[in-house]
Design an enzyme around this catalytic site. Structure first.
Site, PDB file in Angstrom:
ATOM      1  N   HIS A 231       0.816  -1.225   0.000  1.00  0.00           N
ATOM      2  CA  HIS A 231       0.000   0.000   0.000  1.00  0.00           C
ATOM      3  C   HIS A 231       0.846   1.269   0.000  1.00  0.00           C
ATOM      4  O   HIS A 231       0.818   2.030  -0.953  1.00  0.00           O
ATOM      5  CB  HIS A 231      -0.947  -0.015   1.194  1.00  0.00           C
ATOM      6  CG  HIS A 231      -1.812   1.190   1.301  1.00  0.00           C
ATOM      7  ND1 HIS A 231      -2.967   1.336   0.567  1.00  0.00           N
ATOM      8  CD2 HIS A 231      -1.693   2.324   2.038  1.00  0.00           C
ATOM      9  CE1 HIS A 231      -3.525   2.516   0.850  1.00  0.00           C
ATOM     10  NE2 HIS A 231      -2.762   3.125   1.739  1.00  0.00           N
ATOM     11  N   GLU A 271      -4.247  -4.374   9.343  1.00  0.00           N
ATOM     12  CA  GLU A 271      -4.442  -3.547   8.152  1.00  0.00           C
ATOM     13  C   GLU A 271      -3.539  -2.312   8.138  1.00  0.00           C
ATOM     14  O   GLU A 271      -3.996  -1.181   8.256  1.00  0.00           O
ATOM     15  CB  GLU A 271      -5.909  -3.123   8.016  1.00  0.00           C
ATOM     16  CG  GLU A 271      -6.861  -4.296   7.843  1.00  0.00           C
ATOM     17  CD  GLU A 271      -8.275  -3.849   7.504  1.00  0.00           C
ATOM     18  OE1 GLU A 271      -8.422  -3.010   6.606  1.00  0.00           O
ATOM     19  OE2 GLU A 271      -9.217  -4.344   8.147  1.00  0.00           O
ATOM     20  N   HIS A 273      -1.637   0.732   6.769  1.00  0.00           N
ATOM     21  CA  HIS A 273      -1.793   1.616   5.612  1.00  0.00           C
ATOM     22  C   HIS A 273      -0.603   2.564   5.528  1.00  0.00           C
ATOM     23  O   HIS A 273       0.475   2.172   5.107  1.00  0.00           O
ATOM     24  CB  HIS A 273      -3.126   2.362   5.690  1.00  0.00           C
ATOM     25  CG  HIS A 273      -4.310   1.508   5.383  1.00  0.00           C
ATOM     26  ND1 HIS A 273      -4.553   0.990   4.132  1.00  0.00           N
ATOM     27  CD2 HIS A 273      -5.332   1.074   6.163  1.00  0.00           C
ATOM     28  CE1 HIS A 273      -5.657   0.275   4.134  1.00  0.00           C
ATOM     29  NE2 HIS A 273      -6.154   0.303   5.364  1.00  0.00           N
ATOM     30  N   GLU A 288      -5.158   0.402  10.620  1.00  0.00           N
ATOM     31  CA  GLU A 288      -6.583   0.728  10.619  1.00  0.00           C
ATOM     32  C   GLU A 288      -7.328   0.048  11.763  1.00  0.00           C
ATOM     33  O   GLU A 288      -8.426   0.451  12.126  1.00  0.00           O
ATOM     34  CB  GLU A 288      -7.224   0.377   9.272  1.00  0.00           C
ATOM     35  CG  GLU A 288      -8.603   0.985   9.116  1.00  0.00           C
ATOM     36  CD  GLU A 288      -9.078   1.102   7.686  1.00  0.00           C
ATOM     37  OE1 GLU A 288     -10.256   1.439   7.497  1.00  0.00           O
ATOM     38  OE2 GLU A 288      -8.281   0.863   6.765  1.00  0.00           O
TER      39      GLU A 288
END
Length: 302
Positions: A231, A271, A273, A288
């Site tokens: 990401h 998660e 990011h 997240e």
């Protein structure tokens, strides 16, 4: 390369830490994309928050000065210049509205000359804020390309066109845009960073791969594990880049030759990011799931 990882919970459940930036005063700024707030973790670990208002969507940040940041409010179609205040909170130094309706500003990068550049997801354009707060917009000329993340090196700008599978490059703000097409289909380029040696690294979230564009334009790709979903990318001051793997709950360091060191986050479903690298080599990652991860590589200077 080994590393120590510590997680620091921030915000309320469900607010979703997303973007992160480190200012030269040692503070770590982060966005709570689902909570409409921006937070700052001071050098001593103290937390301060600022709400951008109902319906706002703070997305990504960039360090602007020693202690201030730019942040994009994607749904609010604006950018804000934020600072810590004397009372221990956060304040707005300035608010910049984007002229094009529903342009959806997303990523931002501040340059040494005091200007800032940002991407417009909904308008297939770049925007520039000058030192007086005036905004110019520059369509990239590729409709439906979804201009996503941006990086700078000197006065050169690099940005990803997520839906077009390409990388754009402007050598100086008034130059024509050059494009590098990514061969994997679909590639979905998102994060981008310029390493210390001038090579540009790109996360291809749909292709589970990284791309490296050398200074001479040579493109090299580095496949990652299926489902890793790279990401964000951030340059390390000592060379190489760090990459968040949203799909597998990992952070990796990639040397210039493509050698990879993997670091498992405590929660594989956290998660990861946005990420940013401090001057001392400490890596900060927005999870997240509700925390900031502080990753200290064994080779980072004291």
């Amino acid at each position: 390369m080994s590393a120590t990882i510590v997680e620091h919970p921030v915000g309320e459940p469900g607010e979703g830490p997303y973007g992160v930036a480190v200012t030269r005063d040692g503070a770590v700024w982060f966005t709570l994309v689902h909570g409409g707030r921006v937070g700052r973790r001071g050098p001593g670990g103290e937390l301060a928050y600022l709400s951008l208002g109902e319906g706002s969507q703070p997305s990504l940040l960039s360090a602007a000065t020693e202690s201030t940041v730019w942040v994009t409010d994607t749904t609010g179609n604006r950018l804000l210049h934020l600072t810590p205040d004397a009372a221990g909170g956060l304040s707005v130094l300035g608010t910049i509205s984007v002229p094009t309706p529903d342009a959806q500003p997303f990523a931002v990068v501040a340059l040494d000359d005091g200007t800032a550049w940002f991407t417009e997801l909904g308008a297939d354009a770049l925007g520039r804020i000058d030192i007086l707060g005036r905004v110019e917009e520059f369509p990239v000329g590729r409709e439906g390309s979804t201009v996503s993340m941006i990086a700078a090196s000197g006065d050169s700008l690099w940005f990803t066109l997520n839906a077009a599978g390409a990388v754009g490059h402007v050598r100086g703000g008034d130059a024509a845009i050059a494009f590098t097409e990514l061969p994997r289909i679909p590639s979905g380029p998102v994060g981008i960073a310029v390493a210390e040696n001038g090579a540009v690294w790109v996360a291809q979230i749909l292709a589970d791969a990284l791309a490296r564009i050398a200074r001479d334009g040579t493109l090299t790709e580095f496949p990652l594990l299926p489902g890793s979903k790279p990401h964000a990318v951030a340059a390390d001051p000592a060379g190489g880049v760090w990459v968040s793997l949203w799909g597998t709950g990992q952070v990796i360091f990639v040397a210039d030759d493509g050698a990879v060191s993997s670091h498992e986050l405590p929660d594989p479903e956290s998660e990861p990011h946005g990420l940013a690298v401090a001057a001392n080599g400490t890596v900060w990652v927005a999870l997240e799931s509700g925390a900031l991860a502080e990753l200290v590589p064994s080779s980072a200077p004291d």
